[in-house]
Every structure is written in C-alpha cells, then in structure tokens.
Motif scaffolding. Structure first.
Motif, mmCIF file in Angstrom:
data_model
loop_
_atom_site.group_PDB
_atom_site.id
_atom_site.type_symbol
_atom_site.label_atom_id
_atom_site.label_comp_id
_atom_site.label_asym_id
_atom_site.label_seq_id
_atom_site.Cartn_x
_atom_site.Cartn_y
_atom_site.Cartn_z
ATOM 1 N N GLY A 143 86.685 -20.239 44.065
ATOM 2 C CA GLY A 143 87.225 -18.898 44.801
ATOM 3 C C GLY A 143 86.407 -18.896 45.918
ATOM 4 N N LEU A 144 85.862 -19.432 46.545
ATOM 5 C CA LEU A 144 85.078 -19.399 47.688
ATOM 6 C C LEU A 144 85.712 -20.059 48.932
ATOM 7 C CD1 LEU A 144 82.697 -18.764 45.627
ATOM 8 C CD2 LEU A 144 81.054 -19.967 47.086
ATOM 9 N N PRO A 145 85.581 -19.419 50.122
ATOM 10 C CA PRO A 145 86.316 -19.944 51.233
ATOM 11 C C PRO A 145 86.236 -21.473 51.296
ATOM 12 C CG PRO A 145 85.120 -18.091 51.919
ATOM 13 C CD PRO A 145 84.601 -18.270 50.405
ATOM 14 N N THR A 146 87.335 -22.253 51.668
ATOM 15 C CA THR A 146 87.520 -23.612 51.683
ATOM 16 C C THR A 146 88.016 -24.214 53.143
ATOM 17 O OG1 THR A 146 89.460 -23.692 50.676
ATOM 18 C CG2 THR A 146 87.613 -23.981 49.187
ATOM 19 N N ASN A 147 88.255 -23.126 53.889
ATOM 20 C CA ASN A 147 88.771 -23.526 55.084
ATOM 21 C C ASN A 147 87.775 -24.106 56.348
ATOM 22 O OD1 ASN A 147 87.665 -20.866 55.181
ATOM 23 N ND2 ASN A 147 88.191 -20.824 57.289
ATOM 24 N N ALA A 148 86.456 -23.992 55.827
ATOM 25 C CA ALA A 148 85.415 -24.504 56.362
ATOM 26 C C ALA A 148 84.166 -24.617 55.545
ATOM 27 C CB ALA A 148 85.063 -23.827 57.764
ATOM 28 N N PHE A 149 83.672 -25.628 55.527
ATOM 29 C CA PHE A 149 82.372 -25.764 54.498
ATOM 30 C C PHE A 149 81.418 -26.887 55.089
ATOM 31 C CE2 PHE A 149 85.376 -28.410 52.530
ATOM 32 C CZ PHE A 149 84.675 -29.482 52.247
ATOM 33 N N ALA A 150 80.080 -26.841 54.795
ATOM 34 C CA ALA A 150 79.158 -27.876 54.993
ATOM 35 C C ALA A 150 78.595 -28.320 53.824
ATOM 36 C CB ALA A 150 78.097 -27.185 56.099
ATOM 37 N N LYS A 173 78.295 -18.593 58.414
ATOM 38 C CA LYS A 173 79.511 -18.217 58.421
ATOM 39 C C LYS A 173 80.587 -19.002 57.898
ATOM 40 C CE LYS A 173 79.280 -15.595 62.906
ATOM 41 N NZ LYS A 173 77.566 -15.677 62.688
ATOM 42 N N ILE A 174 80.240 -20.097 56.966
ATOM 43 C CA ILE A 174 80.837 -21.083 56.435
ATOM 44 C C ILE A 174 80.258 -21.139 55.098
ATOM 45 C CG2 ILE A 174 81.951 -22.055 58.455
ATOM 46 C CD1 ILE A 174 80.024 -24.519 57.853
ATOM 47 N N THR A 175 81.123 -21.804 53.959
ATOM 48 C CA THR A 175 80.530 -22.037 52.773
ATOM 49 C C THR A 175 79.461 -23.130 52.558
ATOM 50 O OG1 THR A 175 82.876 -21.371 51.605
ATOM 51 C CG2 THR A 175 81.234 -22.794 50.380
ATOM 52 N N GLU A 235 74.375 -32.524 36.649
ATOM 53 C CA GLU A 235 73.796 -32.424 37.832
ATOM 54 C C GLU A 235 74.987 -31.159 38.324
ATOM 55 O OE1 GLU A 235 74.643 -35.488 40.378
ATOM 56 O OE2 GLU A 235 72.816 -36.983 39.709
ATOM 57 N N PHE A 236 74.537 -30.260 38.993
ATOM 58 C CA PHE A 236 75.075 -29.042 39.608
ATOM 59 C C PHE A 236 75.658 -29.282 41.033
ATOM 60 C CE2 PHE A 236 73.001 -27.312 36.027
ATOM 61 C CZ PHE A 236 73.526 -26.123 35.559
ATOM 62 N N VAL A 237 76.902 -28.576 41.008
ATOM 63 C CA VAL A 237 77.524 -28.572 42.404
ATOM 64 C C VAL A 237 76.998 -26.827 42.738
ATOM 65 C CG1 VAL A 237 79.498 -28.433 44.011
ATOM 66 C CG2 VAL A 237 79.409 -30.188 42.222
ATOM 67 N N VAL A 238 76.506 -26.416 43.718
ATOM 68 C CA VAL A 238 76.232 -25.329 43.925
ATOM 69 C C VAL A 238 76.741 -24.862 45.400
ATOM 70 C CG1 VAL A 238 74.464 -23.522 44.755
ATOM 71 C CG2 VAL A 238 73.895 -25.480 43.027
ATOM 72 N N LEU A 239 77.734 -23.779 45.197
ATOM 73 C CA LEU A 239 78.207 -23.370 46.590
ATOM 74 C C LEU A 239 77.893 -22.174 46.899
ATOM 75 C CD1 LEU A 239 81.809 -24.367 45.522
ATOM 76 C CD2 LEU A 239 80.410 -25.820 46.837
ATOM 77 N N ILE A 240 77.579 -21.908 48.072
ATOM 78 C CA ILE A 240 77.075 -20.548 48.662
ATOM 79 C C ILE A 240 78.047 -19.867 49.656
ATOM 80 C CG2 ILE A 240 75.072 -19.145 49.819
ATOM 81 C CD1 ILE A 240 73.195 -21.554 48.653
ATOM 82 N N ALA A 241 78.706 -18.834 49.235
ATOM 83 C CA ALA A 241 79.741 -18.136 50.058
ATOM 84 C C ALA A 241 78.877 -17.738 51.393
ATOM 85 C CB ALA A 241 80.322 -17.054 49.393
ATOM 86 N N PRO A 242 79.733 -17.635 52.427
ATOM 87 C CA PRO A 242 79.429 -17.038 53.728
ATOM 88 C C PRO A 242 78.782 -15.765 53.766
ATOM 89 C CG PRO A 242 81.689 -18.115 54.113
ATOM 90 C CD PRO A 242 81.205 -18.075 52.423
ATOM 91 N N ALA A 243 78.076 -15.301 54.387
ATOM 92 C CA ALA A 243 77.054 -14.167 54.547
ATOM 93 C C ALA A 243 78.259 -13.025 54.634
ATOM 94 C CB ALA A 243 76.438 -13.965 55.523
#
Length: 247
Positions: A143-150, A173-175, A235-243
């Motif tokens: 549910g986090l933005p996927t248009n740009a991620f690092a 500014k990106i996930t 193992e975990f995948v951790v996703l941090i949404a943009p500010a």
C-alpha cells in the motif's frame, strides 16, 4: 522432461557439451511456496549443462522436488570472485549455465552479481528467467508508493550505521526498501519511530509466501507494539514511505 546433458549431480565435468546458444540464465526460484516456480524456470534448469548455486544442498533438495538432476557448481559469497571466471569459461566453451540462489532472484542481496558482470565483460549472453522476489512481493502488497523506490539491501548491523541511514533519509520523497534480520528488527523499528517520528508510514513483511506470512502496514507507532513479545523468525522486508505520505 527429457534431458540431453549428463545426469550426475554435484559433479563438475571437464567436458563441456556444445550448445547452439551458450549462455548464463539467471533463474529466480521460490522464496517459500514451491508453486511459485515458473514453467520456464523448470524447463531452463532441466536442460542447463550446469547449475551454479549458492548452496548445493539447498538447491539439490529443490531440484529433486521437481525431478531435475544436473551437475551443480558452488557459487556463494566466499568463492564467487573465483568461481565467476570458471563459470564464464564454461559458457565461453559452449555451455549453458543456470544461476540460482537459495531462494528468490540471484544478485539481489544474494550471490551472482560478479558472475553476471564477468559474463557481460566477455560479451556472453545473459538472460533473466524472472520469478519470485521478496522485495517486489512486499512492495506490491504494502500500500506504499511504488512509482519510485530505493532499495538499500541489508543495512550495516551497527546501530550507528542504521541511525545515520534514517537521519540521511528523514525527508525522502520516495519509498525506501531494506532487508533486516529478525535479530535486529525490534531495534530498527524503535529507531524508525524515534528518528522519523511515530506517524511515519511503514510496512514490515516477513515469511513471504510461506505459512506464517505477515505483512504489517501502518504508522510505525502502531506497528512497533506488534513486534514486541513475539517470536520473530525469518528475514524482514522493511518499507518506509516518503515523508508526509498518508494511507
């Protein structure tokens, strides 16, 4: 499926069979659910002259479940630099080599990059056989933005390194996507809450495609209590949404 190459598993032949299309196939394998393997992946593994793998025991077990028997070559973190040349030599001599890791897609926080690089340096054919990837699976369901991620892979295990990463990316500014060990996940979650603030939206995903698959999305202040007092494995995948992102 009919196999035309030698059937002796876990051996390395000096005689490389000639192929019309010698190449390196980078093959993704299941990250938990065996049904996720593609028909193309099975076909590729069944006809490859050699399969280069992270752990011959793990890959051997997987191949037996699909009734595939091919010669295996060890290619892991401790020998990849040396084995890359040997694998490229075999392809140069006419062999088709399939590259796999223990689970998921090779080269993504797994061995394989040096092998692919060496093949590219020599102008050899490299083909991707796409499939399961914990990172992409988590992103797709987060549910986090996927248009740009690092993607930053595994962060350095030291607390100071993790804190520096968070501080440098406070206003991202990106996930942001990282892998983290179950042994450090609580500490990392606490650091996210402290440095990025309790309202930051995150996703913590573990045991992807397995029986105990867990995907937690929400404010870090809401996710953190769900990590306390639990027997966390994998193992975990951790996703941090943009500010400033809100669900």
């Amino acid at each position: 499926m009919e196999n035309s190459a030698p059937q002796n598993e876990n051996t390395e032949s000096d005689n490389v069979p000639a192929r019309k299309n010698p190449r390196l196939s980078v093959v993704a394998t299941p990250i938990g659910n065996l049904a996720d393997i593609s028909e193309r992946a099975k076909q590729t593994l069944a006809v490859a002259d050699f399969i280069a793998c992270e752990d011959t025991r793990t890959s051997g077990n997987l191949l037996r479940k699909f009734n595939i028997s091919r010669p295996l070559l060890a290619c892991h973190d401790h020998n990849e630099s040396a084995s890359a040349n040997g694998i490229a030599d075999k392809i140069s001599a006419g062999a088709h080599v399939a590259l796999v890791c223990d689970a998921g897609t090779p080269t993504l926080s797994d061995p394989g990059f040096r092998v692919v690089r060496e093949c590219r340096r020599r102008g050899l054919d490299v083909e991707p056989i796409p499939g399961a990837c914990a990172l992409i699976a988590a992103l797709s369901a987060s549910g986090l933005p996927t248009n740009a991620f690092a993607y930053h892979g595994f962060l350095a295990p030291k607390t100071s390194a993790r804190r520096k990463f968070l501080e440098e990316n406070r206003d991202s500014k990106i996930t942001l996507a990282v892998y983290e060990s179950c042994h450090r996940i609580r500490a990392f979650a606490e650091e996210i809450a402290e440095i990025l603030g309790g309202a930051r939206i995150v996703c913590f995903a573990r045991e992807m495609t397995k029986l105990h698959e867990t995907i937690l999305t929400g404010k870090i202040s809401e996710i953190l209590p769900q990590l306390v007092g639990k027997n966390l494995k994998g193992e975990f995948v951790v996703l941090i949404a943009p500010a400033n992102f809100e669900l």
